[in-house]
Write a protein that holds these residues in place. Sequence first.
Motif, PDB file in Angstrom:
ATOM      1  N   SER A  64       0.833  -1.206   0.000  1.00  0.00           N
ATOM      2  CA  SER A  64       0.000   0.000   0.000  1.00  0.00           C
ATOM      3  C   SER A  64       0.870   1.260   0.000  1.00  0.00           C
ATOM      4  O   SER A  64       0.487   2.286  -0.562  1.00  0.00           O
ATOM      5  CB  SER A  64      -0.936   0.001   1.214  1.00  0.00           C
ATOM      6  N   LEU A  65       2.054   1.181   0.621  1.00  0.00           N
ATOM      7  CA  LEU A  65       2.983   2.309   0.590  1.00  0.00           C
ATOM      8  C   LEU A  65       3.526   2.499  -0.824  1.00  0.00           C
ATOM      9  O   LEU A  65       3.674   3.635  -1.300  1.00  0.00           O
ATOM     10  CB  LEU A  65       4.140   2.073   1.561  1.00  0.00           C
ATOM     11  N   VAL A  66       3.803   1.381  -1.498  1.00  0.00           N
ATOM     12  CA  VAL A  66       4.303   1.442  -2.870  1.00  0.00           C
ATOM     13  C   VAL A  66       3.262   2.073  -3.795  1.00  0.00           C
ATOM     14  O   VAL A  66       3.600   2.844  -4.705  1.00  0.00           O
ATOM     15  CB  VAL A  66       4.678   0.034  -3.377  1.00  0.00           C
ATOM     16  N   LYS A  67       1.988   1.767  -3.558  1.00  0.00           N
ATOM     17  CA  LYS A  67       0.914   2.251  -4.424  1.00  0.00           C
ATOM     18  C   LYS A  67       0.459   3.669  -4.084  1.00  0.00           C
ATOM     19  O   LYS A  67      -0.374   4.227  -4.794  1.00  0.00           O
ATOM     20  CB  LYS A  67      -0.280   1.298  -4.337  1.00  0.00           C
ATOM     21  N   SER A  68       0.971   4.241  -2.998  1.00  0.00           N
ATOM     22  CA  SER A  68       0.601   5.619  -2.658  1.00  0.00           C
ATOM     23  C   SER A  68       1.148   6.567  -3.711  1.00  0.00           C
ATOM     24  O   SER A  68       2.150   6.282  -4.364  1.00  0.00           O
ATOM     25  CB  SER A  68       1.138   5.996  -1.273  1.00  0.00           C
TER      26      SER A  68
ATOM     27  N   LEU B  68       8.150  14.071   8.848  1.00  0.00           N
ATOM     28  CA  LEU B  68       6.863  13.648   9.384  1.00  0.00           C
ATOM     29  C   LEU B  68       6.941  12.159   9.710  1.00  0.00           C
ATOM     30  O   LEU B  68       7.253  11.346   8.833  1.00  0.00           O
ATOM     31  CB  LEU B  68       5.754  13.900   8.363  1.00  0.00           C
ATOM     32  N   VAL B  69       6.651  11.798  10.941  1.00  0.00           N
ATOM     33  CA  VAL B  69       6.773  10.412  11.389  1.00  0.00           C
ATOM     34  C   VAL B  69       5.399   9.761  11.454  1.00  0.00           C
ATOM     35  O   VAL B  69       4.474  10.294  12.068  1.00  0.00           O
ATOM     36  CB  VAL B  69       7.447  10.334  12.774  1.00  0.00           C
ATOM     37  N   SER B  70       5.262   8.608  10.807  1.00  0.00           N
ATOM     38  CA  SER B  70       4.042   7.801  10.888  1.00  0.00           C
ATOM     39  C   SER B  70       4.397   6.472  11.552  1.00  0.00           C
ATOM     40  O   SER B  70       5.145   5.675  10.983  1.00  0.00           O
ATOM     41  CB  SER B  70       3.457   7.551   9.495  1.00  0.00           C
ATOM     42  N   ASN B  71       3.877   6.262  12.747  1.00  0.00           N
ATOM     43  CA  ASN B  71       4.138   5.019  13.488  1.00  0.00           C
ATOM     44  C   ASN B  71       2.952   4.078  13.265  1.00  0.00           C
ATOM     45  O   ASN B  71       2.014   4.033  14.050  1.00  0.00           O
ATOM     46  CB  ASN B  71       4.331   5.332  14.967  1.00  0.00           C
ATOM     47  N   LEU B  72       2.999   3.341  12.159  1.00  0.00           N
ATOM     48  CA  LEU B  72       1.870   2.512  11.750  1.00  0.00           C
ATOM     49  C   LEU B  72       1.867   1.166  12.469  1.00  0.00           C
ATOM     50  O   LEU B  72       2.888   0.733  13.003  1.00  0.00           O
ATOM     51  CB  LEU B  72       1.926   2.267  10.240  1.00  0.00           C
ATOM     52  N   ASP B  73       0.707   0.511  12.463  1.00  0.00           N
ATOM     53  CA  ASP B  73       0.654  -0.901  12.831  1.00  0.00           C
ATOM     54  C   ASP B  73       1.088  -1.705  11.613  1.00  0.00           C
ATOM     55  O   ASP B  73       0.965  -1.251  10.470  1.00  0.00           O
ATOM     56  CB  ASP B  73      -0.763  -1.292  13.252  1.00  0.00           C
ATOM     57  N   ILE B  74       1.560  -2.906  11.842  1.00  0.00           N
ATOM     58  CA  ILE B  74       2.102  -3.707  10.750  1.00  0.00           C
ATOM     59  C   ILE B  74       1.012  -4.130   9.764  1.00  0.00           C
ATOM     60  O   ILE B  74       1.310  -4.479   8.611  1.00  0.00           O
ATOM     61  CB  ILE B  74       2.852  -4.941  11.295  1.00  0.00           C
ATOM     62  N   ASP B  75      -0.261  -4.089  10.178  1.00  0.00           N
ATOM     63  CA  ASP B  75      -1.344  -4.481   9.270  1.00  0.00           C
ATOM     64  C   ASP B  75      -2.063  -3.272   8.671  1.00  0.00           C
ATOM     65  O   ASP B  75      -3.137  -3.410   8.075  1.00  0.00           O
ATOM     66  CB  ASP B  75      -2.350  -5.378   9.997  1.00  0.00           C
ATOM     67  N   THR B  76      -1.474  -2.083   8.793  1.00  0.00           N
ATOM     68  CA  THR B  76      -2.092  -0.877   8.252  1.00  0.00           C
ATOM     69  C   THR B  76      -1.978  -0.853   6.727  1.00  0.00           C
ATOM     70  O   THR B  76      -0.905  -1.070   6.174  1.00  0.00           O
ATOM     71  CB  THR B  76      -1.415   0.383   8.824  1.00  0.00           C
ATOM     72  N   VAL B  77      -3.092  -0.592   6.072  1.00  0.00           N
ATOM     73  CA  VAL B  77      -3.105  -0.413   4.617  1.00  0.00           C
ATOM     74  C   VAL B  77      -3.542   1.031   4.360  1.00  0.00           C
ATOM     75  O   VAL B  77      -4.705   1.376   4.568  1.00  0.00           O
ATOM     76  CB  VAL B  77      -4.064  -1.405   3.926  1.00  0.00           C
ATOM     77  N   VAL B  78      -2.601   1.875   3.936  1.00  0.00           N
ATOM     78  CA  VAL B  78      -2.904   3.300   3.789  1.00  0.00           C
ATOM     79  C   VAL B  78      -3.599   3.554   2.465  1.00  0.00           C
ATOM     80  O   VAL B  78      -3.361   2.863   1.462  1.00  0.00           O
ATOM     81  CB  VAL B  78      -1.624   4.158   3.886  1.00  0.00           C
ATOM     82  N   PHE B  79      -4.460   4.555   2.449  1.00  0.00           N
ATOM     83  CA  PHE B  79      -5.121   4.994   1.224  1.00  0.00           C
ATOM     84  C   PHE B  79      -4.092   5.692   0.340  1.00  0.00           C
ATOM     85  O   PHE B  79      -3.183   6.355   0.850  1.00  0.00           O
ATOM     86  CB  PHE B  79      -6.259   5.950   1.585  1.00  0.00           C
TER      87      PHE B  79
END
Length: 285
Positions: A134-138, A220-231
Amino acid sequence: MPYQYLHIGKASELTEAKDRRIYRTLEMVCGFLAWATIILIVFLSFVTPVFIAVFIILFDVYWLIKTVYLSLHMRISYNKLRANLKINWFEKLTKLPHSEYLLPATNSWQDIYHLIFLPLYKEDFTLISASVESLVKSNYPKDKMIVVLCWEERGGEVTQHTAQEIKNIYGNKFGHFLSVMHPANLTDEIPGKGSNTAYAAQVVKNELIDKLGIAYRHLLVSNLDIDTVVFPEYFSILTYTFLTSPDPLKASYQPVPLYINNIWEAPAFARVVAFSATFWHTIKQ
């Protein structure tokens, strides 16, 4: 001198113990009141049935009003969410006039880097790859993204192998990709997501951020969960908000979490909990 250090340490421990007791007492108040209400309703129904009948009616009316109130907030937030989803935030970001920047000493949105933490502990490869994909597709430039896969040593060889596999596949898809092992059994530390990412942050600061000379105000720091799928638009709207918020360096930014990614694969009870959490977080906006 040793006596003074010992004395200060004991005083500090006493203060911390007292604070913990006060915190725990206050923490118990909500649960105590909830259980007391339920128990007293049953008990007082035999003692003063008329009073309890009136109380229950008033209590039901209160919850009806609160439900309508929360429903209105959820509908408003949901409509705003849908409206934001239709906006091309990357295009809006690139067209943002410099005069509207509220972040000091910033000449362009391209000055902003995103430091993204993905804490890993025994999670499955498929779950992790969906998050990284999802990070790649952002639609935000990947050369402005620093992805840190911070994995736990206590996860064992399986976790280490998974981290290496993720790095092999996605390591060259971002501006920088780091795999950081969080050592087990560190002193004065409680194992968990916070301690994991805090350790990784120090490593990234020393080995990458300071060496590249990236200004902290542009990070900017984003402390995501490992199962987070970002828009796909997530980092664009985050950057836009960061640049245009009053006093942005003293703010944190919370997206609306939607617990629906694999909703139909989850058990029925988990779906109820997930939808309830999604509704609540939407209402809070």
